[in-house]
Design an enzyme around this catalytic site. Structure first.
Site, PDB file in Angstrom:
ATOM      1  N   ARG A 275       0.816  -1.205   0.000  1.00  0.00           N
ATOM      2  CA  ARG A 275       0.000   0.000   0.000  1.00  0.00           C
ATOM      3  C   ARG A 275       0.852   1.257   0.000  1.00  0.00           C
ATOM      4  NH1 ARG A 275      -3.488  -1.226   3.747  1.00  0.00           N
ATOM      5  NH2 ARG A 275      -5.199  -1.754   2.362  1.00  0.00           N
ATOM      6  N   ALA A 276       1.984   1.225   0.692  1.00  0.00           N
ATOM      7  CA  ALA A 276       2.849   2.401   0.745  1.00  0.00           C
ATOM      8  C   ALA A 276       3.367   2.763  -0.642  1.00  0.00           C
ATOM      9  CB  ALA A 276       4.009   2.156   1.706  1.00  0.00           C
TER      10      ALA A 276
END
Length: 718
Positions: A275-276
């Protein structure tokens, strides 16, 4: 409707303003989590953002704000035919801390659903926030199940309400913004990861900035409309720039070099999951569009990392969020490629994103603003989030502290805590009604169904079997004919459920000279730190009382911030006599006040001591001649009389043990465990050792039997 404080009049807080504007440009960035001390204009900045968002076209009469150009085919108010719509401003919908799940997601009229077979649905806050902003103040104080529902809706872009086989779904795409004060407790790491960006805000210590904050706040409160009018030009300019960046966003190119830098940065900082990487890519693209460029540069990737990574690097609640900027620069330099510049030659309109995180925000905004009347105004300097004060670091050796005035000659400086470990589950006996958590058994809204009752207020969880059973005997009298069931309001039954609650865990820690002997304090601090980590995971409130010398003190009043307790624990010195009675009496006073504040939250008293009592009130023949040990026993019986659940962690060591901690536990009507028994793996380790010894014994016996059989076979052959 009151006039909001102008966004461009907010003083300072460059990182916060930039993060909010990037989400306004590209909602796909995923929202913002704002961390900061109280009174730093967090709420003011968020509420001011609504005036900058473009107006929405909505289907007239639709309660779910469907887009007339592409209406939701599953809208409960639909179906809608594509066509022209009505324009309205974008909304900023606030979720109160005490909101129920029905208020958040909406509610079904169960009575009409059973008796008429219709989906009578009342929309919740998620429907109101569709295509707008959902603002959650004090997000760290929301119940876990509400946070789960909220973030699931944010991730899926839809909200689902399901009750006893009746299902309603509607679109719920919104910009999620949360604010929190870390002193009141942290969010779980897996929930932190669901926020796209995070920023740290703190009050400025510069007198000039604080003066400007006060000046603007007073001017706004004296004449809100006139103050807003003076900033109308800057507001209009910023609104136009957001619209231009939105229009440019589809044309921005995210090259291979920028993608490689993003992936390398996330890998270098050991960020979990992917997700980052995605958030950084979207943020860097929005930064380029905000600066008026169509190419993503290294400076965009760097700024994206500063906003998207700090909160994703926390491994436990005692880690301070932040990022090593030197390491970030080294990583970007290593993977910059041959054709990528550093952005200095093409800063973009108005300078582009500056090093302080300003992102090209017009300079006339000045450094920081003020807050709402509920939250006093304060200032904010331009210190990056990574420069925020770090939390406790158990790995670093503690620095000796100055000896307090009047301290005894035997006082020792603070020692660092031993490595924390997983503890046994300690709980309060019985069945409670406290806040949702994970420690003790309780009657809750979520958990396994244990029975039914008549609803005292609005029905929130139907017990279908009990409802049918209550309605069945009356069907003939109610004139039922044919299939179906005639259900009246009096037939409805609420399901009773059993789950877990969070407790108030009050630590009473012996910091006297007897604990410092044999260098036990490091192990004791490690044990308390482990219990604090357990309290964080079980969503408890914690408090810390220490006693040494002549008296006891409340080192930390009950709070949800376990990292604050860890900080106080780390700097705790030791030495002096042992006023055990004073510590227990101080705990009694704290618990008495907390019962008045929150009667439903049950307490667990954890006394960490070797059981000795050598000082404090009662020493030297005072208090009717009672010695310190008798006074401690009397104070312990006060807790027992009020039914406080208690655990004594016995820190006594050495070949000769007096068993004083066990006697104290008896007076408290609680239990006593040793430091070794506190470890969750102590019993399992003992079982493993026994099993290994048993297996080794069986192997030895089998080997001996083989030798005997071989000898017998050899003799028979001879």
């Amino acid at each position: 409707m009151s006039t909001p404080f102008p966004f461009t009049a907010v003083v300072g807080m460059a990182d916060l303003r930039l993060a909010l504007l990037l989400n306004a440009v590209s909602p796909a960035v995923g929202g913002v989590l704002v961390r900061g001390e109280k009174g730093t204009a967090k709420s003011t900045a968020v509420r001011a953002l609504s005036a900058l968002l473009p107006e929405l076209a909505v289907v007239p009469g639709c309660r779910f704000s469907c887009d007339p150009a592409a209406p939701d085919p599953g809208c409960p108010d639909g179906p809608h035919e594509p066509g022209a719509g009505a324009a309205r401003p974008a909304r900023v919908v606030e979720l109160p801390v005490g909101a129920s799940e029905d208020r958040l997601v909406g509610a079904l009229d169960i009575e009409r659903a059973l008796s008429e077979g219709v989906k009578a649905f009342e929309p919740g806050l998620l429907a109101d926030a569709h295509r707008g902003v959902l603002y959650v103040d004090e997000v760290n104080l929301l119940h876990d199940h509400l946070i789960d529902v909220l973030l699931d809706a944010a991730a899926m872009g839809a909200s689902y309400v399901e009750r006893e086989g009746v299902s309603v779904r509607h679109a719920a795409r919104f910009l999620l913004v949360g604010t929190m004060n870390p002193e009141e407790g942290e969010l779980r790491p897996q929930l932190l990861d669901r926020f796209g960006l995070t920023v740290e805000v703190k009050a400025s210590r510069e007198p000039e900035l604080r003066v400007e904050v006060v000046r603007r706040r007073i001017a706004y409160e004296d004449d809100p409309a006139g103050f807003a009018a003076r900033w109308a030009g800057e507001e209009s300019g910023l609104r136009e720039r957001i619209a231009a960046a939105r229009a440019l966003l589809p044309e921005v190119r995210l090259g291979d070099t920028a993608l490689l830098q993003i992936a390398a940065t996330c890998a270098a900082f050991e960020v979990d999951g992917m997700r980052a990487d995605i958030v950084m890519a979207r943020t860097a693209t929005a930064l380029a569009a905000w600066a008026g460029r169509t190419d993503v540069l290294a400076e965009d990737v760097r700024q994206a990392a500063l906003l998207a990574l700090p909160h994703r690097r926390r491994r436990n609640p005692f880690d301070a969020p932040g990022i090593d900027e030197d390491k970030l620069d080294d990583t970007l330099e290593e993977f910059k490629g041959d054709g990528d510049g550093d952005g200095d030659d093409d800063p973009g309109p108005e300078g582009g994103p500056d090093g302080g995180g300003g992102g090209g925000i017009p300079p006339q905004q000045g450094p920081e603003g003020s807050d709402t009347p509920r939250e006093p105004a304060s200032g904010q300097d331009d210190t990056p989030a990574s420069d925020a004060p770090a939390g406790p670091e158990p790995e670093a050796p503690s620095q000796p502290e100055p000896r307090p005035a009047g301290a005894g000659a035997g006082e020792q400086s603070a020692v660092r805590a031993a490595e924390p470990f997983r503890t046994k589950a300690l709980s309060v006996p019985g069945l409670g009604d406290g806040a949702a958590g994970r420690r003790s058994r309780a009657r809750t809204e979520h958990g396994r169904t244990t029975g039914s009752r008549r609803p005292r207020t609005a029905l929130t969880s139907l017990h279908l079997t009990a409802t049918v059973r209550a309605a069945a005997p009356h069907q003939r009298a109610r004139g039922r004919s044919g299939p179906g069931l005639v259900v009246r309001k009096d037939d409805l039954r609420q399901a009773t459920r059993e789950g877990r609650e969070g407790n108030l865990v009050l630590f009473v820690v012996d910091a006297s000279g007897s604990m410092a002997a044999r260098r036990r304090m490091s192990a004791v601090k490690g044990a308390v730190l482990s219990l604090l980590l357990d309290a964080y995971q079980r969503r408890d409130k914690v408090g810390l009382i220490t006693f040494r010398g002549k008296d006891a003190e409340v080192a930390l009043p009950p709070t949800s911030s376990v990292d604050a307790a860890a900080v106080r624990l780390e700097s705790l010195p030791t030495g002096g006599r042992t006023p055990l009675a004073a510590g227990l009496l101080k705990a009694h006073d704290v618990l008495r006040v907390e019962r008045l504040r929150d009667p439903a939250r049950r307490a667990l008293l954890v006394v960490v001591t070797d059981g000795r009592a050598t000082g404090g009130r009662g020493a030297g023949g005072a208090a009717g001649g009672l010695d310190p040990v008798a006074l401690a026993a009397r104070a312990a019986r006060l807790h027992a009389a009020e039914g406080t659940a208690s655990v004594v962690v016995d820190c006594e060591s050495g070949p000769v043990r007096l068993g004083l901690a066990g006697a104290l536990a008896t007076s408290l009507a609680g239990t006593a465990i040793t430091l070794d028994e506190l470890r969750a793996d102590s019993i399992a380790g003992l079982v493993r050792d026994v099993q290994q010894q048993d297996r080794a014994g069986r192997r030895d016996r089998a080997g001996a039997q083989d030798q005997v059989r071989q000898g017998q076979a050899a003799r028979r052959a001879a």
